[in-house]
Scaffold this active site. Structure first.
Site, PDB file in Angstrom:
ATOM      1  N   CYS A   1      13.424  11.285   7.194  1.00  0.00           N
ATOM      2  CA  CYS A   1      13.159  10.803   8.575  1.00  0.00           C
ATOM      3  C   CYS A   1      14.470  11.064   9.531  1.00  0.00           C
ATOM      4  O   CYS A   1      14.147  11.403  10.665  1.00  0.00           O
ATOM      5  CB  CYS A   1      12.589   9.336   8.718  1.00  0.00           C
ATOM      6  SG  CYS A   1      13.938   8.188   7.932  1.00  0.00           S
TER       7      CYS A   1
ATOM      8  N   GLU B   1       8.594  16.911  14.758  1.00  0.00           N
ATOM      9  CA  GLU B   1       9.069  16.745  13.589  1.00  0.00           C
ATOM     10  C   GLU B   1       8.620  17.743  12.316  1.00  0.00           C
ATOM     11  O   GLU B   1       7.602  18.123  12.148  1.00  0.00           O
ATOM     12  CB  GLU B   1       8.826  15.402  12.914  1.00  0.00           C
ATOM     13  CG  GLU B   1       9.505  14.973  11.794  1.00  0.00           C
ATOM     14  CD  GLU B   1       9.330  13.480  11.282  1.00  0.00           C
ATOM     15  OE1 GLU B   1      10.231  12.845  10.878  1.00  0.00           O
ATOM     16  OE2 GLU B   1       8.207  12.859  11.469  1.00  0.00           O
TER      17      GLU B   1
ATOM     18  N   LYS C   1       1.113  -1.110   0.025  1.00  0.00           N
ATOM     19  CA  LYS C   1      -0.031   0.134  -0.196  1.00  0.00           C
ATOM     20  C   LYS C   1       0.931   1.232   0.079  1.00  0.00           C
ATOM     21  O   LYS C   1       1.343   1.696   1.030  1.00  0.00           O
ATOM     22  CB  LYS C   1      -1.017  -0.075   1.196  1.00  0.00           C
ATOM     23  CG  LYS C   1      -2.225   1.122   1.294  1.00  0.00           C
ATOM     24  CD  LYS C   1      -1.564   2.264   1.445  1.00  0.00           C
ATOM     25  CE  LYS C   1      -2.838   3.441   1.360  1.00  0.00           C
ATOM     26  NZ  LYS C   1      -2.224   4.985   1.311  1.00  0.00           N
TER      27      LYS C   1
ATOM     28  N   GLU D   1       8.795   2.076  11.389  1.00  0.00           N
ATOM     29  CA  GLU D   1       9.553   3.127  11.523  1.00  0.00           C
ATOM     30  C   GLU D   1       8.575   4.291  11.601  1.00  0.00           C
ATOM     31  O   GLU D   1       7.781   4.626  10.554  1.00  0.00           O
ATOM     32  CB  GLU D   1      10.606   3.301  10.515  1.00  0.00           C
ATOM     33  CG  GLU D   1      11.385   4.504  10.675  1.00  0.00           C
ATOM     34  CD  GLU D   1      12.187   4.905   9.377  1.00  0.00           C
ATOM     35  OE1 GLU D   1      12.028   6.405   8.958  1.00  0.00           O
ATOM     36  OE2 GLU D   1      12.776   4.223   8.827  1.00  0.00           O
TER      37      GLU D   1
END
Length: 444
Positions: free
Chosen positions: A259, A354, A153, A225
């Protein structure tokens, strides 16, 4: 009538193409097909699967240029970076297949016992848009090699990349072993809730928590993650030029949409003035623009929602007293110019959350204990970096992160692993490859 997912150019919002959406109602049929295909795939020997997968990835060469262009067009990454992502995926596949095969080979234990690494069944791989080929591949390869069937996906931001990737591989792989399910969170949730055996996910912390809760009822295996807020500590003993180079490059890579991007820089006050001046000088050299323009280092933010999230953090920092050494707190989408912000504080969103934008966010410290405390004061713990001379390694030992670099970036030869809420399970190297398999002990 079939619903379609349209992919748009992030710069001009022109439609690039479309793919059929896999609805929640269609997911059970997709999974049933995967289960049926998995039986014959698992019956092959590890060596036979390796040969098939290796051949399928060699076949990707014919789509290499098309995949590169799609990555550039769908998420805005410049052509050079896109070509590295595609080329690396293809060229390294044979090596990784060998590494995975070695990791999954049976291990004699003495007294007639043997440890085996058996297929789990059906694995859902849910992959992000920022590295649409590489991040999917990191999870897809060990899952297939272990004898599982895979339902991929991909992000709804980069469906065309995933569609071509899967279709090209499937010209070689047995039918049904690898399928793609396109759609948004509705499709993803339906897949997670389906009768599958494992979810391998890369994405947001919020989505990861939802997946974990959904997986609990049937104890699905998880490898996740979940992003990061990577700190960098610059000690007074650091090579300032090296530290500056890393801080800027790591903060701006892929327009900051990475990331393990450096999100927070804590610099010793004794060298802070020089550090900040050199960061600004280097940051000014970066150029923003479309993927096909010359000398472009920073592309667009992937969509307006993400662009607004970055702007919101910048405005919050400005309101709370941050100094803007380069750039401003507001930009028109889809671009954000190279921005350097100093005097960030723990109450700023720029420090807490983030960012995923091309921002160098700097704060000064007087005592190294203060820097370590602030670096660790986050629910995230993916990567971290410490730049310094004597004592840098000791500081690195105090960092609460899954990957810590001393005078270099995080990650590298070891597994890709996050600490705290940045990860659950991990991938890469023998230990990571084995997470896609069921351990079985046979005693004879």
């Amino acid at each position: 009538m079939m619903s379609m997912l349209i992919s748009y150019d992030p710069i001009n919002r022109i439609a690039l193409g479309e793919v059929p959406i896999t609805t929640a109602e269609q997911i059970p049929s997709v999974v049933k097909h995967a289960k049926n295909a998995q039986k014959a795939w698992a019956a092959l020997s590890l060596n036979e699967r390796q040969q098939k997968v290796t051949l399928a990835y060699e076949h990707l060469v014919k789509a290499q240029e098309a995949l590169t262009l799609l990555i550039s067009k769908e998420m805005g990454k410049d052509y050079r970076r896109a070509s590295y992502e595609v080329g690396g995926t293809i060229q390294n596949s044979d090596y990784f297949c060998q590494e995975i095969a070695h990791a999954l080979a049976p291990e004699p234990q003495g007294h007639g016992a043997q440890v085996q690494y058996r297929p789990l069944g059906v694995v859902a791989v849910i992959s992000p848009w920022n590295y649409p080929l590489a991040m999917a591949n990191n999870l897809l390869l060990p899952a297939l090699m272990a004898g599982n069937s895979v339902v991929l996906k991909p992000s709804e931001e980069t469906p065309l990349v995933a569609d071509l990737f899967v279709k090209t591989l499937n010209e070689i792989l047995p039918e049904g072993v690898l399928q793609v399910a396109h759609g948004d969170a509705v499709t993803g949730k339906a897949l997670v809730n389906a009768d599958i055996n494992m979810v391998a996910f890369t994405g947001s912390l919020a989505a990861g928590k939802h997946i974990m809760a959904s997986a609990a009822s049937s104890l699905k295996r998880l490898v996740m993650e979940l992003g990061g807020n990577d700190p960098m500590i610059v000690m007074a003993s650091a090579d300032i030029d090296e530290a500056v180079q890393f801080a800027v490059a790591s903060s701006f890579e892929n327009a900051g949409q990475m990331c393990t991007s450096t999100e927070r820089v804590y610099v010793d006050t004794r060298i802070a003035d020089e550090f900040e001046q050199k960061v600004v000088a280097l940051a000014r050299r970066y150029r923003v623009g479309a993927w096909d323009q010359n000398n472009v280092n920073i592309g667009p933010i992937v969509n307006q929602k993400q662009h607004q999230a970055v702007i919101s953090q910048l405005k919050d920092a400005e309101a709370k007293g941050a100094r803007f050494l380069l750039g401003a707190a507001d930009y028109e989408p889809p671009f954000i110019q190279p921005t350097v912000v100093a005097d960030i504080t723990p109450d700023m969103c720029l420090e807490r959350d983030e960012t995923f934008g091309p921002i160098v966010a700097i704060s000064r410290y007087k005592h190294i204990s203060e820097a370590v405390e602030r670096a660790n004061a986050s629910p995230y713990g993916l990567g971290a970096a410490v730049f310094g001379g004597a004592g840098a390694a000791a500081v690195a030992e105090q960092m609460e992160a899954g990957m810590v670099g001393v005078n270099q970036g995080a990650g590298g030869a070891g597994p890709w692993v996050g600490a705290k809420q940045s990860g659950f399970g991990f991938h890469g190297t023998s230990a990571g490859h084995r997470q896609f398999a069921q351990v079985r002990v046979i005693s004879k």
